[in-house]
Design an enzyme around this catalytic site. Sequence first.
Site, PDB file in Angstrom:
ATOM      1  CG  ASP A  16      30.592   9.557  39.298  1.00 26.52           C
ATOM      2  OD1 ASP A  16      30.788  10.697  39.795  1.00 26.52           O
ATOM      3  OD2 ASP A  16      29.632   8.838  39.613  1.00 26.52           O
ATOM      4  CG  HIS A  33      35.905  18.711  40.128  1.00 29.33           C
ATOM      5  ND1 HIS A  33      35.211  17.595  39.734  1.00 29.33           N
ATOM      6  CD2 HIS A  33      35.085  19.371  40.987  1.00 29.33           C
ATOM      7  CE1 HIS A  33      34.011  17.589  40.308  1.00 29.33           C
ATOM      8  NE2 HIS A  33      33.922  18.657  41.086  1.00 29.33           N
ATOM      9  CG  LEU A 127      41.657  10.079  20.451  1.00 26.96           C
ATOM     10  CD1 LEU A 127      41.033   8.696  20.465  1.00 26.96           C
ATOM     11  CD2 LEU A 127      42.303  10.377  21.805  1.00 26.96           C
TER      12      LEU A 127
END
Length: 242
Positions: A16, A33, A127
């Site tokens: 955020d 972004h 991962l």
Amino acid sequence: MAEKERVPSHVAIIMDGNGRWAAKKGLPRLAGHNAGMLAMKEIVKESSRLGINYLTVYAFSTENWKRSQEEVSGIFRLLIKYVDSELRELHENNVRVRILGDYRKLPAAAAERLEKTLETTRENTGLCFSIALNYGSRAEIVRAVSRICADKDAGRLDADRIIDEELLSRYLYTGDENGNLPDPDLIIRTSGEERLSNFLLWQSAYSELAFTDVLWPEFTPEEYRRILKQYQNRDRRFGGRK
Ligand code: IPE
Ligand code: IPE
Ligand code: MG
């Protein structure tokens, strides 16, 4: 970083602060972004390096559709750019990508790229990188309940099968369709907001929560390691006592 066995197995991040970062710099929100995507790339790499098994990031919520059309379509354009530039490296690094949420409702170009990413990395064993896209916990739980009812009606579930926590978990996005991800050990939220915003409500029952004022585009591997270190000093009790 401390010994590998103390690294959390599953870290989830609410990324955020992109908009506030852009505003601070006098840039459009989309520049925020874009910078956020760059931060995400670094954190994926750092997670692999640290031996974290599961990294889950909140990239777009079911509520984020309320934003301007320009911002929403810009976010998906950036997502396509990210997949196009990173898929090869993710695959070379043995990362397996998963998506939590109804990504088929995304613009077709983005949904296609995501399908390709899932397909390409399906067999990878490193991962497990899950991206929550068009994800909301309440929608996820409602969908799980509806699917359980549908399966019962269609005889795909035994009529006398008890609906318990294990069964409900299997019907969530984190369940069977994504290999039954373990609950997150640690949830990090950047930008100083201290709320979950409809992220992993069921799965976070016993997660440790960490909040940092750092805005997501400025979140570095150093800050990440600082939070992980703090996590290692916590006492997780799960309701029991020694
Ligand atoms: C997080 O940054 C990214 C998404 C929600 C898509 P924000 O866009 O929420 O940034 P702020 O909260 O406005 O600073
Ligand atoms: C949560 O952030 C969603 C993502 C990070 C993708 P928001 O910025 O949308 O959440 P609120 O509106 O501050 O609760
Ligand atoms: Mg925000």
